[in-house]
Design an enzyme around this catalytic site. Structure first.
Site, PDB file in Angstrom:
ATOM      1  N   HIS A 106      -5.498  -6.240  23.843  1.00  0.00           N
ATOM      2  CA  HIS A 106      -5.513  -7.674  23.594  1.00  0.00           C
ATOM      3  C   HIS A 106      -7.106  -7.929  23.519  1.00  0.00           C
ATOM      4  CE1 HIS A 106      -1.508  -9.429  23.801  1.00  0.00           C
ATOM      5  NE2 HIS A 106      -0.967  -8.536  24.569  1.00  0.00           N
ATOM      6  N   GLY A 128      15.028  -2.800  -0.893  1.00  0.00           N
ATOM      7  CA  GLY A 128      13.857  -1.712  -0.404  1.00  0.00           C
ATOM      8  C   GLY A 128      14.529  -0.436  -0.195  1.00  0.00           C
ATOM      9  N   HIS A 173       3.178  -0.981  16.845  1.00  0.00           N
ATOM     10  CA  HIS A 173       3.708  -1.401  15.661  1.00  0.00           C
ATOM     11  C   HIS A 173       2.580  -2.067  14.920  1.00  0.00           C
ATOM     12  CE1 HIS A 173       4.868  -5.327  13.442  1.00  0.00           C
ATOM     13  NE2 HIS A 173       5.616  -4.270  12.782  1.00  0.00           N
ATOM     14  N   SER A 223       3.188  -1.050   6.750  1.00  0.00           N
ATOM     15  CA  SER A 223       3.962  -1.125   8.059  1.00  0.00           C
ATOM     16  C   SER A 223       3.932   0.263   8.760  1.00  0.00           C
ATOM     17  CB  SER A 223       5.661  -1.257   7.560  1.00  0.00           C
ATOM     18  OG  SER A 223       6.041  -1.460   8.869  1.00  0.00           O
ATOM     19  N   ASN A 254       1.832  -4.217  11.199  1.00  0.00           N
ATOM     20  CA  ASN A 254       2.337  -4.729   9.693  1.00  0.00           C
ATOM     21  C   ASN A 254       1.541  -5.833   9.087  1.00  0.00           C
ATOM     22  OD1 ASN A 254       4.338  -7.233   8.506  1.00  0.00           O
ATOM     23  ND2 ASN A 254       4.550  -4.976   7.536  1.00  0.00           N
TER      24      ASN A 254
END
Length: 289
Positions: free
Chosen positions: A159, A273, A126, A112, A128
């Site tokens: 993109h 976590g 971001h 992440s 992940n």
């Protein structure tokens, strides 16, 4: 699928996530060294790494992870975390997870990343990707871009890189996963998207594990190719106080999504976590008008 095959897949996936983390950290530290624009007089940032251990409800070892965080002069804050955890879901949460309804045991590994650059001209990002095993096994994740200022070319390049990657693996992957991303990273209480989108997928299991894992690896490689190019394109540009103000307000929207709607935040908290690692995604400074 026998236990030894599943164990081999777990090892292969977790090692990939660790390798990707190390490559990303090396790249971002190199970018810190290259800065020649605003804030260049500051010392280049370096990642601080800290490990953590998860204890199960019964006191047994539940895995853990490594949190790598840098506060530098290009990246006001960037975190790249890898965790590999196992245990049992709570009865309530198990009902929400595929394959855990009747057997709450799970294993999960993933990477992440969230980057919040200083320069408002540089978009936040971001990433992940993860591999999860219950009585089923699947991949999930994605990557999305959050420009602080409306640089349309950055979104287009981002993109295009994802579309090329998706098209190598499935003719409809990009269309499906872009739409999923747009729907997922949306703030319903604001009636607006979090950013410029990207791709998002979950429960990804085509029946060909090697092909699925190849796609997940390529998503990581695409990110490592395109995002540093966007950072380098803008990191030496000067910004105004008004642009900084806009950046901080946009970061406030980021906070709202991650605390109110993000599934990864909820998964991490529900499975015991590391709280600091889970909330690593939050920016160091944000503002609400």
């Amino acid at each position: 699928m026998n236990e030894s095959d599943i164990a081999a897949r777990k090892t292969t996936a977790s090692l990939w996530f660790e390798n990707l983390r190390d490559r990303i950290c090396d790249c971002c530290e190199a970018i810190e060294d290259e800065l020649r624009g605003p804030l260049h007089e500051r010392a280049a940032g370096r990642f601080t790494r800290s490990s953590w251990t998860r204890m199960g409800d019964d006191g047994a070892d539940g895995g853990g992870g490594l949190m790598a965080v840098m506060r530098g002069r290009v990246f006001e804050k960037i975190g790249v975390n890898v965790s590999t955890v196992h245990g049992r879901f709570s009865p309530e949460f198990a009902r929400e997870i595929e394959g855990a309804e009747n057997d709450p045991r799970f294993w999960a590994s993933g990477i992440s990343l969230v980057a919040h650059p200083f320069n408002p001209h540089v978009p936040a990002v971001h990433l992940n990707t993860r591999f999860l095993v219950t009585t089923r096994e699947w991949f999930g994740g994605g990557t999305d871009l959050t420009p602080m200022l409306p640089f349309e070319q950055d979104a287009r390049l981002f993109h295009e890189a994802l579309e090329r990657t998706c098209d190598r693996h499935g003719h409809d992957y990009y269309t499906r996963y872009r739409k999923w991303c747009d729907e997922y990273f949306f703030l319903p209480h604001r009636g607006e998207a979090r950013g410029a989108g990207g791709i998002f997928f979950d429960g990804f299991a085509s029946g060909n594990w090697d092909a699925d894992f190849a796609f997940v690896r390529d998503v990581g490689r695409a990110f490592l190719d395109v995002y540093p190019r966007l950072v380098r394109a803008h990191m030496n540009e000067h910004w105004t106080e008004a642009e900084r103000e806009r950046q901080l307000v946009r970061r406030g929207r980021y906070v709202e999504f991650n605390l109110l709607h993000d599934r990864g935040t909820r998964f991490g908290l529900k499975t015991g976590g590391n709280v600091d690692a889970i909330l690593m995604s939050l920016p160091p400074e944000a503002r609400w008008p």
